[in-house]
Design a protein around this motif. Structure first.
Motif, PDB file in Angstrom:
ATOM      1  N   GLY A   1       0.793  -1.217   0.000  1.00  0.00           N
ATOM      2  CA  GLY A   1       0.000   0.000   0.000  1.00  0.00           C
ATOM      3  C   GLY A   1       0.822   1.262   0.000  1.00  0.00           C
ATOM      4  O   GLY A   1       0.422   2.282   0.547  1.00  0.00           O
ATOM      5  N   ARG A   2       1.998   1.242  -0.618  1.00  0.00           N
ATOM      6  CA  ARG A   2       2.898   2.388  -0.725  1.00  0.00           C
ATOM      7  C   ARG A   2       3.546   2.762   0.605  1.00  0.00           C
ATOM      8  O   ARG A   2       4.014   3.880   0.773  1.00  0.00           O
ATOM      9  CB  ARG A   2       2.162   3.613  -1.307  1.00  0.00           C
ATOM     10  N   VAL A   3       3.566   1.850   1.563  1.00  0.00           N
ATOM     11  CA  VAL A   3       4.142   2.152   2.870  1.00  0.00           C
ATOM     12  C   VAL A   3       5.041   0.996   3.304  1.00  0.00           C
ATOM     13  O   VAL A   3       4.660  -0.169   3.210  1.00  0.00           O
ATOM     14  CB  VAL A   3       3.043   2.369   3.935  1.00  0.00           C
ATOM     15  N   TRP A   4       6.254   1.327   3.791  1.00  0.00           N
ATOM     16  CA  TRP A   4       7.144   0.339   4.401  1.00  0.00           C
ATOM     17  C   TRP A   4       6.801   0.239   5.880  1.00  0.00           C
ATOM     18  O   TRP A   4       6.686   1.249   6.572  1.00  0.00           O
ATOM     19  CB  TRP A   4       8.605   0.754   4.252  1.00  0.00           C
ATOM     20  N   THR A   5       6.638  -0.984   6.379  1.00  0.00           N
ATOM     21  CA  THR A   5       6.374  -1.200   7.796  1.00  0.00           C
ATOM     22  C   THR A   5       7.360  -2.214   8.356  1.00  0.00           C
ATOM     23  O   THR A   5       7.931  -3.020   7.612  1.00  0.00           O
ATOM     24  CB  THR A   5       4.941  -1.708   8.036  1.00  0.00           C
ATOM     25  N   CYS A   6       7.531  -2.166   9.663  1.00  0.00           N
ATOM     26  CA  CYS A   6       8.405  -3.115  10.363  1.00  0.00           C
ATOM     27  C   CYS A   6       7.539  -4.016  11.238  1.00  0.00           C
ATOM     28  O   CYS A   6       6.729  -3.535  12.030  1.00  0.00           O
ATOM     29  CB  CYS A   6       9.413  -2.372  11.227  1.00  0.00           C
ATOM     30  N   VAL A   7       7.698  -5.320  11.075  1.00  0.00           N
ATOM     31  CA  VAL A   7       7.061  -6.300  11.948  1.00  0.00           C
ATOM     32  C   VAL A   7       8.073  -6.663  13.024  1.00  0.00           C
ATOM     33  O   VAL A   7       9.227  -6.977  12.726  1.00  0.00           O
ATOM     34  CB  VAL A   7       6.643  -7.553  11.163  1.00  0.00           C
ATOM     35  N   CYS A   8       7.642  -6.610  14.270  1.00  0.00           N
ATOM     36  CA  CYS A   8       8.597  -6.855  15.362  1.00  0.00           C
ATOM     37  C   CYS A   8       7.885  -7.485  16.550  1.00  0.00           C
ATOM     38  O   CYS A   8       6.654  -7.503  16.637  1.00  0.00           O
ATOM     39  CB  CYS A   8       9.258  -5.540  15.795  1.00  0.00           C
ATOM     40  N   TRP A   9       8.686  -7.982  17.463  1.00  0.00           N
ATOM     41  CA  TRP A   9       8.197  -8.384  18.785  1.00  0.00           C
ATOM     42  C   TRP A   9       8.544  -7.260  19.749  1.00  0.00           C
ATOM     43  O   TRP A   9       9.702  -6.873  19.870  1.00  0.00           O
ATOM     44  CB  TRP A   9       8.834  -9.690  19.241  1.00  0.00           C
ATOM     45  N   ASP A  10       7.522  -6.708  20.388  1.00  0.00           N
ATOM     46  CA  ASP A  10       7.717  -5.607  21.322  1.00  0.00           C
ATOM     47  C   ASP A  10       7.854  -6.179  22.725  1.00  0.00           C
ATOM     48  O   ASP A  10       6.927  -6.788  23.254  1.00  0.00           O
ATOM     49  CB  ASP A  10       6.521  -4.648  21.252  1.00  0.00           C
TER      50      ASP A  10
END
Length: 218
Positions: free
Chosen positions: A170-179
């Protein structure tokens, strides 16, 4: 809830590929159905692969993926950065060249969904600020490879995370992480990072905290 936050929330909702009615989304987000209609128009204009209509419902097409190319990850990052930055710049000659390059790239992209291909690499309109997050991509990629914990500042709040994956949709870079503080997974747009720094020590894969565990939730 700000408009940008709402748009991200709608994008997350649409990622599952299911049909979502404007009424249901409006109720969940506490806005009017008319607002959802406008938001869907904004998402579509920004390149998010939205399908649907008023009175019917909305869904998103599968994300378009690049075919195998002889590009390193660093080269692909550079391509995204250049197209996003130049395409939105005030330098018209360079902006036109970036759009021309995007068109050439689109010509070799596979079309798995049967729908039109949105312009590649641009963060436009409501997501024009997304290019700010590109500066953090090398550090996050390095941390993912090294299993290095990071401290990121989001909206003034520090989060100690285990970065697991970088996602472009969707035109956006996101980071998947464990918080670590939340004790759960989270995904956030890179543009929301105010500061980033590595933490001492590495992490090891633990059941329930791995990328495959996140993917199993979908």
């Amino acid at each position: 809830m700000s408009r940008k936050t709402r748009l991200y929330a709608l994008m997350e909702r649409l990622r599952d590929g299911q049909l979502h009615t404007a009424e249901a989304m409006a109720q969940d987000l506490g806005v009017s159905v008319r607002t959802i209609y406008r938001d869907m128009e904004v998402l579509a204009a920004s390149g998010v692969p939205v399908e649907g209509a008023r009175g019917y419902g909305y869904t998103a097409l599968a994300a378009v993926t690049l075919p195998p190319l002889n590009l390193t990850e660093a080269e692909l990052d550079a391509l995204h950065i250049a197209l996003a930055a130049l395409g939105a710049s005030d330098l018209e000659e360079h902006a036109q060249a970036a759009r021309s390059l995007a068109t050439k790239i689109e010509a070799v992209l596979p079309e798995d969904t049967g729908g039109p291909v949105a312009p590649f690499g641009f963060a436009t309109d409501a997501f024009a600020e997304a290019a700010r997050g590109f500066a953090h991509m090398p550090a996050i990629r390095a941390a993912i490879r090294a299993r290095q914990k990071l401290r990121v500042i989001l909206a003034g709040t520090p989060h100690d995370i285990r970065p697991l994956h970088l996602d472009y949709w969707g035109r956006v870079w996101t980071c998947v992480c464990w918080d670590e503080a939340l004790g759960d997974f989270q995904r956030f747009p890179l543009e929301q990072i105010e500061r980033l720094s590595p933490l001492p020590g590495l992490f090891v894969d633990e059941p329930g905290k791995r990328l495959e565990d996140w993917q199993a939730r979908k």
